[in-house]
Enzyme design. Structure first.
Site, PDB file in Angstrom:
ATOM      1  N   SER A 154       0.807  -1.211   0.000  1.00  0.00           N
ATOM      2  CA  SER A 154       0.000   0.000   0.000  1.00  0.00           C
ATOM      3  C   SER A 154       0.848   1.273   0.000  1.00  0.00           C
ATOM      4  O   SER A 154       0.331   2.356  -0.180  1.00  0.00           O
ATOM      5  CB  SER A 154      -0.949   0.013   1.200  1.00  0.00           C
ATOM      6  OG  SER A 154      -0.248   0.240   2.382  1.00  0.00           O
ATOM      7  N   LYS A 192       0.709   4.895   6.874  1.00  0.00           N
ATOM      8  CA  LYS A 192       0.112   5.721   5.829  1.00  0.00           C
ATOM      9  C   LYS A 192       0.663   7.141   5.913  1.00  0.00           C
ATOM     10  O   LYS A 192       1.225   7.557   6.926  1.00  0.00           O
ATOM     11  CB  LYS A 192      -1.414   5.790   6.018  1.00  0.00           C
ATOM     12  CG  LYS A 192      -2.146   4.475   5.839  1.00  0.00           C
ATOM     13  CD  LYS A 192      -2.315   4.127   4.374  1.00  0.00           C
ATOM     14  CE  LYS A 192      -3.128   2.843   4.249  1.00  0.00           C
ATOM     15  NZ  LYS A 192      -2.443   1.676   4.883  1.00  0.00           N
TER      16      LYS A 192
END
Lengths: 198, 198
Positions: free
Chosen positions: A118, A156
């Site tokens: 990701s 993230k």
DNA sequence: CTTGACCGTTCTCCATTCGTTCTCTATCCT
DNA sequence: AGGATAGAGAACGAATGGAGAACGGTCAAG
């Protein structure tokens, strides 16, 4: 100038300290070198100390220390220069040693293995190791380890939008996660990253 | 230089603080290390404090603090586990410490700063530091530092095609470089990579 | 404020580990 | 051959680490 047995002994001690952060005992050295007795080892270690390779805290267990020179060598790599596509290696003036300890270690830091892709557009691949500094706040745009609803930890990029927090993957295949600020708790900030190749 | 028991104690404290963000009690350390008594533990903690690894707020409960010195003196970080998108941190069984020295250092290795974006699809970005092991041969598919015509050094993926050698960038914007084998000299093989974030 | 559980501190006793030293033997190299 | 180098094995004392118990301080709940 050490003899061959002394050289092997010194090498083993250096590797042992690199692995374990503490000095080996004579018996451990003997086992590592395939010896069944530590009688002669004591003489070799003593000789290495006299030659200036080691310091010995006499009588104490695990009382072997590397000298500053040997230690410096142990944690550093020569930093040869810059490399680019289609350019020769260019020396970096005034900077010729890379000390990993200074480069990546620090207080309140820990490591995590990354799984998943990701963050692939930020150059963070599956299997990489990231180094995180424990902190409960972060600047806008930083890459953080965040906990959502006290349950799921993710890596993230952080974006603050008023009372909302966006956790943005670096992979266009994944959508941003948007939460009210009180559901997101920051555990740490990405400060380093490393990877090994087989 | 800590003794073995002191070293295990210090490591446990570092892991505990990394996980819980507060110091453990002596009993918790004892339980974590498999001890039935905390009598000797107090001596170890005290010795670690005297050696400068810890600070103790005397009398207070959970009054242990790590010092900056501890993180720099030890060459490892607590490796807490895996992190992935949408998953909690998961412990890695049997592997709980990341030793940077063991991880990245080795004989005949050196470091290079990367400039340019020709390897961006392999997760190697502008400004990264790569660690290269000096070698004059490499397996097909490895990423190598190669010298073309004794003049230009580049970091590329190696592909052997009979008597031709292809140097392939990991960036679709750049074309592969194709040379006869005798014009390309391999200087080393990529074995590690690291990056720091501001 | 009081109370009680929790925790740091200190002490003694004991087993184990480890450095040190010694003697004897084997191997290697001019 | 003869010295330098290296290893085996044993033995001793000091350093280390653990068990257990007791004492007093800290902190939060009642």
């Amino acid at each position: 100038m050490p003899t061959r047995a002394q050289h092997k002994t010194l090498n083993f001690i250096r590797h042992f300290i690199a692995r374990h952060d503490c000095a080996p005992t004579l018996s451990e050295i003997a086992a590592g070198l395939g010896l069944r007795s530590k009688g002669s080892l004591h003489k070799h270690v003593q000789a290495l100390a006299e030659a200036g390779y080691l310091k010995i805290r006499s009588g104490q267990q695990r009382g072997i220390e590397l000298t500053r020179f040997a230690e410096q060598q142990l944690h550093s790599l020569p930093l040869l220069g810059r490399i680019a596509a289609g350019q020769p290696i260019e020396a970096i003036p005034g900077e010729d040693t890379l000390n990993l300890t200074e480069f990546l270690l620090g207080p309140d830091r820990f490591a995590l293995r990354v799984t998943g892709d990701s963050m692939i557009d930020a150059g963070i691949l599956d299997g990489d190791t990231v180094i995180v500094e424990r902190r409960d706040t972060a600047d806008d745009g930083a890459i953080v380890v965040a906990l959502v609803d006290n349950g799921e930890a993710t890596l993230k990029r952080l974006r603050k939008r008023g009372d909302r927090i966006e956790l943005i993957p670096a992979n266009t295949a994944y959508p941003p996660l948007i939460y009210p600020a009180n559901r997101v708790q920051i555990q740490g900030v990405l400060v380093g990253q490393l990877r090994t190749y087989p």
